[in-house]
Design a protein around this motif. Structure first.
Motif, PDB file in Angstrom:
ATOM      1  N   GLY A 115       2.129  10.394  -5.522  1.00 27.88           N
ATOM      2  CA  GLY A 115       3.211  11.359  -5.664  1.00 27.88           C
ATOM      3  C   GLY A 115       2.774  12.809  -5.567  1.00 27.88           C
ATOM      4  O   GLY A 115       3.538  13.710  -5.931  1.00 27.88           O
ATOM      5  N   LYS A 116       1.579  13.055  -5.060  1.00 25.70           N
ATOM      6  CA  LYS A 116       1.057  14.425  -4.974  1.00 25.70           C
ATOM      7  C   LYS A 116       0.882  14.899  -3.534  1.00 25.70           C
ATOM      8  O   LYS A 116       0.377  15.985  -3.300  1.00 25.70           O
ATOM      9  CB  LYS A 116      -0.290  14.511  -5.707  1.00 25.70           C
ATOM     10  N   GLU A 121      -1.132  14.163   3.558  1.00 30.08           N
ATOM     11  CA  GLU A 121      -2.178  15.024   4.119  1.00 30.08           C
ATOM     12  C   GLU A 121      -3.288  14.196   4.753  1.00 30.08           C
ATOM     13  O   GLU A 121      -3.793  14.551   5.823  1.00 30.08           O
ATOM     14  CB  GLU A 121      -2.771  15.944   3.051  1.00 30.08           C
ATOM     15  N   ALA A 122      -3.673  13.091   4.119  1.00 30.63           N
ATOM     16  CA  ALA A 122      -4.725  12.248   4.673  1.00 30.63           C
ATOM     17  C   ALA A 122      -4.328  11.696   6.040  1.00 30.63           C
ATOM     18  O   ALA A 122      -5.160  11.620   6.960  1.00 30.63           O
ATOM     19  CB  ALA A 122      -5.041  11.106   3.715  1.00 30.63           C
ATOM     20  N   LYS A 146       8.019  -5.188   1.943  1.00 34.40           N
ATOM     21  CA  LYS A 146       8.192  -4.779   0.548  1.00 34.40           C
ATOM     22  C   LYS A 146       7.612  -3.397   0.254  1.00 34.40           C
ATOM     23  O   LYS A 146       7.873  -2.833  -0.820  1.00 34.40           O
ATOM     24  CB  LYS A 146       7.554  -5.807  -0.381  1.00 34.40           C
ATOM     25  N   ASN A 147       6.833  -2.860   1.189  1.00 32.50           N
ATOM     26  CA  ASN A 147       6.180  -1.574   0.953  1.00 32.50           C
ATOM     27  C   ASN A 147       7.115  -0.440   1.375  1.00 32.50           C
ATOM     28  O   ASN A 147       6.881   0.277   2.357  1.00 32.50           O
ATOM     29  CB  ASN A 147       4.860  -1.504   1.720  1.00 32.50           C
ATOM     30  N   VAL A 148       8.174  -0.281   0.602  1.00 31.67           N
ATOM     31  CA  VAL A 148       9.243   0.667   0.951  1.00 31.67           C
ATOM     32  C   VAL A 148       8.730   2.113   0.986  1.00 31.67           C
ATOM     33  O   VAL A 148       9.109   2.897   1.865  1.00 31.67           O
ATOM     34  CB  VAL A 148      10.412   0.541  -0.046  1.00 31.67           C
ATOM     35  N   LYS A 149       7.854   2.465   0.066  1.00 31.37           N
ATOM     36  CA  LYS A 149       7.340   3.841   0.021  1.00 31.37           C
ATOM     37  C   LYS A 149       6.582   4.187   1.297  1.00 31.37           C
ATOM     38  O   LYS A 149       6.750   5.278   1.857  1.00 31.37           O
ATOM     39  CB  LYS A 149       6.456   4.038  -1.205  1.00 31.37           C
TER      40      LYS A 149
END
Length: 217
Positions: A115-116, A121-122, A146-149
């Motif tokens: 969350g930062k 950036e990576a 399932k990896n919605v983020k």
């Protein structure tokens, strides 16, 4: 891939360093997480297997791996290198017919680092390295349903869905590196540097003052 074994890439919030033996123990602890195993479609390994995997990744000419570090901690001598670890980012050259295409993979494993914006950036730093040093023209990503983020992140970065597999429960996304996309990557990585990698423990425990100099590797 040995091409990056002596390289690190500094951004504004993270520094990418090559995956070395002294990173394996922390990496192994991360991968005990059932959540990470599911999100990365990984099987748990023993510590010995993890050390063997690190060696194989280093020797593999089709896989490029960097460990993502918290840059603020990296520059604070009170933290060890292992304390700075956030996750990893990889490029896979698995298209045998086109070396200008690679698959990217990102994992922010350390809960306190999520969350930062470290993952975003990576990805940009890795894409910039791919464009400037590896002649990439297209990047793909395979992400579990399932990896919605991660799906949301890559879509926000301009990746679009090209296929999905019900068998593997994953979506394949693609991003052609057009001139417009390259300009975005350049803007997002402005001020970044590719510098010589020296382990943090060596730099500080010996009292060495290491001047960060831009290099090409």
């Amino acid at each position: 891939m040995k091409i990056n074994e002596n390289c690190s890439i500094t951004g504004k919030r993270v520094i990418l360093v090559p995956y070395k033996r002294h990173h394996v123990l922390r990496y192994h602890e991360w991968m005990k997480s059932a959540e990470l195993q599911e999100l990365t479609a990984s099987e748990p390994l023993t510590l010995d297997q993890e050390y063997e995997m690190q060696i194989s990744w280093h020797e593999d000419e089709e896989k490029l791996t960097f460990i993502i570090m918290d840059l603020a901690k990296w520059r604070n001598e009170s933290f060890t290198e292992e304390d700075c670890m956030c996750g990893d980012v990889n490029l896979f050259f698995n298209n045998t017919e086109d070396n200008s295409e690679a698959e990217i993979e990102i994992m922010i494993a350390e809960p306190s680092c999520r969350g930062k914006g470290y993952g975003t950036e990576a990805i940009f730093l890795m894409m910039n390295y791919g464009v400037s040093h590896l002649n990439l023209e297209k990047i793909t990503a395979k992400i579990g349903f399932k990896n919605v983020k991660s799906l949301t992140l890559f879509e926000e970065l301009g990746f679009t869905e090209v296929s999905r597999s019900e068998v593997f429960q994953e979506v394949t996304l693609s991003l052609p590196l057009t001139s417009d996309i390259r300009e975005v990557i350049s803007q997002e990585t402005a001020g970044s540097q590719i510098i010589e990698y020296k382990p943090k423990r060596f730099r500080y425990y010996t009292g060495e003052i290491f001047e960060e100099k831009e290099t090409y590797c």
